[in-house]
Design a protein around this motif. Structure first.
Motif, short mmCIF file in Angstrom:
data_model
loop_
_atom_site.label_atom_id
_atom_site.label_comp_id
_atom_site.label_asym_id
_atom_site.label_seq_id
_atom_site.Cartn_x
_atom_site.Cartn_y
_atom_site.Cartn_z
N ASP A 1 0.85 -1.19 0.00
CA ASP A 1 0.00 0.00 0.00
C ASP A 1 0.89 1.24 0.00
OD1 ASP A 1 -2.47 -1.22 0.02
OD2 ASP A 1 -2.67 -1.19 2.21
N PRO A 2 0.51 2.27 -0.74
CA PRO A 2 1.21 3.55 -0.60
C PRO A 2 0.99 4.09 0.81
CG PRO A 2 -0.15 3.50 -2.58
CD PRO A 2 -0.53 2.30 -1.77
N TYR A 3 1.95 4.83 1.31
CA TYR A 3 1.88 5.37 2.67
C TYR A 3 2.10 6.88 2.62
CZ TYR A 3 3.35 6.42 7.48
OH TYR A 3 3.47 6.96 8.72
N ILE A 4 1.24 7.63 3.27
CA ILE A 4 1.38 9.08 3.34
C ILE A 4 1.96 9.44 4.71
CG2 ILE A 4 0.16 11.29 3.37
CD1 ILE A 4 -1.87 10.05 1.41
N LEU A 5 3.10 10.07 4.69
CA LEU A 5 3.78 10.43 5.93
C LEU A 5 3.02 11.56 6.64
CD1 LEU A 5 6.47 10.03 7.60
CD2 LEU A 5 7.34 12.02 6.33
N PRO A 6 2.59 11.35 7.87
CA PRO A 6 1.91 12.42 8.60
C PRO A 6 2.83 13.64 8.77
CG PRO A 6 1.60 10.32 9.71
CD PRO A 6 2.65 10.10 8.65
N GLY A 7 2.28 14.82 8.56
CA GLY A 7 3.06 16.04 8.74
C GLY A 7 4.06 16.32 7.64
N ARG A 8 3.92 15.60 6.53
CA ARG A 8 4.88 15.80 5.43
C ARG A 8 4.80 17.21 4.87
NH1 ARG A 8 0.21 14.57 3.24
NH2 ARG A 8 -0.26 14.82 1.03
N LYS A 9 5.91 17.68 4.32
CA LYS A 9 5.90 18.93 3.55
C LYS A 9 5.50 18.55 2.14
CE LYS A 9 9.93 20.99 2.69
NZ LYS A 9 11.11 21.88 2.84
N PHE A 10 4.56 19.28 1.55
CA PHE A 10 4.18 18.89 0.20
C PHE A 10 3.69 20.08 -0.60
CE2 PHE A 10 0.07 19.05 2.12
CZ PHE A 10 -0.90 19.03 1.13
N ASN A 11 3.67 19.89 -1.91
CA ASN A 11 3.19 20.89 -2.85
C ASN A 11 1.70 20.62 -3.08
OD1 ASN A 11 2.50 22.45 -5.04
ND2 ASN A 11 4.17 21.77 -6.37
N PRO A 12 0.81 21.47 -2.57
CA PRO A 12 -0.62 21.19 -2.67
C PRO A 12 -1.15 21.24 -4.10
CG PRO A 12 -0.26 23.41 -1.83
CD PRO A 12 1.08 22.74 -1.88
N TYR A 13 -0.44 21.89 -5.01
CA TYR A 13 -0.91 22.03 -6.39
C TYR A 13 -0.72 20.74 -7.17
CZ TYR A 13 -0.42 26.70 -4.57
OH TYR A 13 -0.51 27.79 -3.75
N ARG A 14 0.30 19.97 -6.84
CA ARG A 14 0.54 18.68 -7.48
C ARG A 14 0.23 17.52 -6.55
NH1 ARG A 14 0.39 16.55 -10.90
NH2 ARG A 14 2.16 15.90 -12.11
N GLY A 15 0.13 17.81 -5.25
CA GLY A 15 -0.10 16.74 -4.29
C GLY A 15 1.15 15.93 -4.00
N TRP A 16 2.30 16.47 -4.39
CA TRP A 16 3.56 15.73 -4.22
C TRP A 16 4.27 16.14 -2.93
CZ3 TRP A 16 5.85 16.54 -9.82
CH2 TRP A 16 5.14 15.74 -10.72
N GLU A 17 4.81 15.14 -2.24
CA GLU A 17 5.63 15.43 -1.07
C GLU A 17 6.93 16.11 -1.49
OE1 GLU A 17 7.99 13.17 2.59
OE2 GLU A 17 6.52 12.03 1.42
N ILE A 18 7.35 17.09 -0.72
CA ILE A 18 8.65 17.73 -0.94
C ILE A 18 9.61 17.17 0.12
CG2 ILE A 18 9.94 19.89 -0.93
CD1 ILE A 18 7.34 21.31 -1.80
N TYR A 19 10.58 16.41 -0.33
CA TYR A 19 11.54 15.79 0.58
C TYR A 19 12.93 15.91 -0.05
CZ TYR A 19 13.66 12.36 3.72
OH TYR A 19 14.46 11.73 4.64
N GLU A 20 13.61 16.98 0.31
CA GLU A 20 14.87 17.31 -0.36
C GLU A 20 15.95 16.25 -0.18
OE1 GLU A 20 13.19 19.30 1.73
OE2 GLU A 20 13.00 21.34 0.92
N LYS A 21 15.99 15.62 0.99
CA LYS A 21 17.03 14.62 1.25
C LYS A 21 16.92 13.42 0.31
CE LYS A 21 19.04 11.64 4.83
NZ LYS A 21 18.74 10.34 4.20
#
Length: 462
Positions: A323-343
């Motif tokens: 299953d895909p997992y959504i990290l609670p409290g993630r930083k993300f781009n709301p316009y694309r729905g993509w998580e922003i995770y620089e590392k």
């Protein structure tokens, strides 16, 4: 105390785009692509019903656009050639008007001291080839190899870096699994055939390339996402491993190592999803691997063990196994729905270093699409400080990757001028330069000014 992030001498600072997303139709007698066809039959599926007919009109404006790139201190730019422009029917005689156009474009880049990186395929299958089965067809694979061979012959004397495909996973997912590319089929076994034949087409193009004895290199550009398990629980770890096999190793291993992951093959055999192939195909893939790797990074993937039993009457998909997992409290781009995770970009680079021979590579796409950017106009210019912070955040980790020995030679942002983006059309803007759709006027954003200084200083301080 400010820290200076200085990059190696000769680092590639630039951006990337594609023929279908920037050129427009032009007047060379370009053949219809699958995007032209899909837009004709289902306009409603494209944001604001905007299709690929004009886009940012690079066909007519390439001279001024390349001068603008130079003024913003680009030293390189990744473009793509349109198969349907050079071969309106996908094969047969090459279109001389198209050859003239691309010769002019390439020469203009060189005259402006902007190194053109040339990609051969960016989602834009000629419709005539799709009617023969698209990437499901070995005939189409051969036609692509001929197209690639022709490009090496016509333009190979001036190009240092060639790429066979950009994000070959995209048409597999979009066209055969998730319904966001034509031909809108949901069938994993056919998706597996498309994936295999695309990898074979890559290898055949590399094989053709070698025969020209050019001084340049050829590679492939893959959209990669580091895959993280929800937890250290062995079930979550295994779920993430399987997710990684499908969405990263499926292309990385054959294109860079020349072989397919055994665990992935075992899974496909177990669920009767194997593509059709010959031993000769396997040998061709083994002998013709990428010489350089482009890494497109936008977001990580996160996975966890399945929480519910799979419906046996649903079509097989990789998500039968995790299953895909959504990290609670993630930083993300709301316009694309993509998580922003620089590392994540550091983890990808280290993965390539440790598991793929530290192949020469570069970040070939990274960027942030934002809707309604006119909200941020100040004194006639878009103040996209969010994009500047996004770029800096990723560059810090790229800098660290290089310090740790990763063979990363450059950074190309997606994109230079706001581009037409498939079904999303112009919903989200990615450019260093804004585009007025009605007038085609280009206006440099704050991020464009930042990028100019970034290139001139070969880094930044913070």
């Amino acid at each position: 105390m400010k820290k200076i992030y200085k990059f190696p001498e000769g680092f590639w600072w630039g951006s990337a785009s594609s023929a279908e997303q920037s050129e427009g139709k032009g007047n060379t007698g370009k053949g219809k692509t699958i995007w032209d066809h899909w837009f004709e039959i289902e306009k409603n599926r494209f944001f604001d019903e905007v299709g690929p007919d004009v886009t940012s009109d690079f066909f007519n404006r390439y001279k001024e656009d390349i001068k603008l790139m130079k003024s913003l201190s680009h030293n390189s730019f990744r473009m793509s050639l349109s198969w349907a422009r050079l071969f309106p029917n996908g094969d047969g005689e090459v279109n001389e008007k198209a050859v003239e156009f691309y010769n002019n474009v390439i020469n203009t880049f060189i005259d402006n001291d902007v190194k053109p990186f040339v990609n051969l395929y960016h989602f834009d299958m000629p419709m005539a080839m799709q009617e023969k089965g698209g990437w499901e067809s070995k005939e189409v694979v051969e036609a692509y190899a001929n197209y690639a061979d022709t490009c090496f012959e016509l333009f190979g004397d001036r190009i240092e870096y060639w790429f066979t495909f950009n994000e070959p996973l995209g048409p597999v997912l979009g066209g055969y699994m998730q319904d966001f590319h034509y031909p809108n089929i949901i069938d994993f076994k056919r998706a597996a055939q498309v994936a295999f034949n695309t990898i074979l087409a890559h290898a055949k193009a590399v094989e053709k390339f070698k025969k020209h004895n050019l001084k340049s290199k050829i590679g492939i550009i893959l959209n990669l996402s580091p895959t993280y398990p929800r937890s250290s629980n062995k079930c979550d770890v295994e779920a993430a491993r399987i997710c990684d096999l499908f969405y990263n190793r499926s292309f990385l291993d054959p294109c860079v190592k020349g072989s397919f992951p055994k665990k992935l093959v075992d899974i496909l055999k177990k669920y009767e999803q194997m593509p059709v192939y010959t031993q000769e195909d396997i040998e061709t893939i083994k002998e013709n691997t990428a010489q350089i790797l482009g890494i497109n990074y936008y977001e990580p993937r996160r996975a966890k063990a399945k929480e519910n039993v799979v419906n046996p009457n649903s079509p097989f998909m990789p998500e039968w196994l995790f299953d895909p997992y959504i990290l609670p409290g993630r930083k993300f781009n709301p316009y694309r729905g993509w998580e922003i995770y620089e590392k994540g970009i550091l983890d990808l680079c280290n993965d390539v270093k440790e598991n793929y021979g530290n192949i020469e590579g570069f970040i070939s796409e990274n960027g942030m699409g934002v809707a309604d950017e006119a909200r941020f106009i100040e004194n006639g210019q878009i103040n996209d400080k969010y994009r500047i912070e996004f770029i800096k955040g990723h560059l810090k980790y790229i800098h660290k990757a290089i310090e740790e020995g990763c063979n990363i030679k450059g950074y190309h942002l997606w994109t230079f001028i706001d581009c037409w983006s498939w079904m999303n059309a112009y919903k989200n803007r990615y450019g260093l330069v804004s585009l007025d759709l009605l007038t085609q006027k280009r206006t440099v954003k704050k991020s464009g000014e930042f990028y100019k200084l970034l290139s001139e200083n070969n880094g930044f301080e913070e």
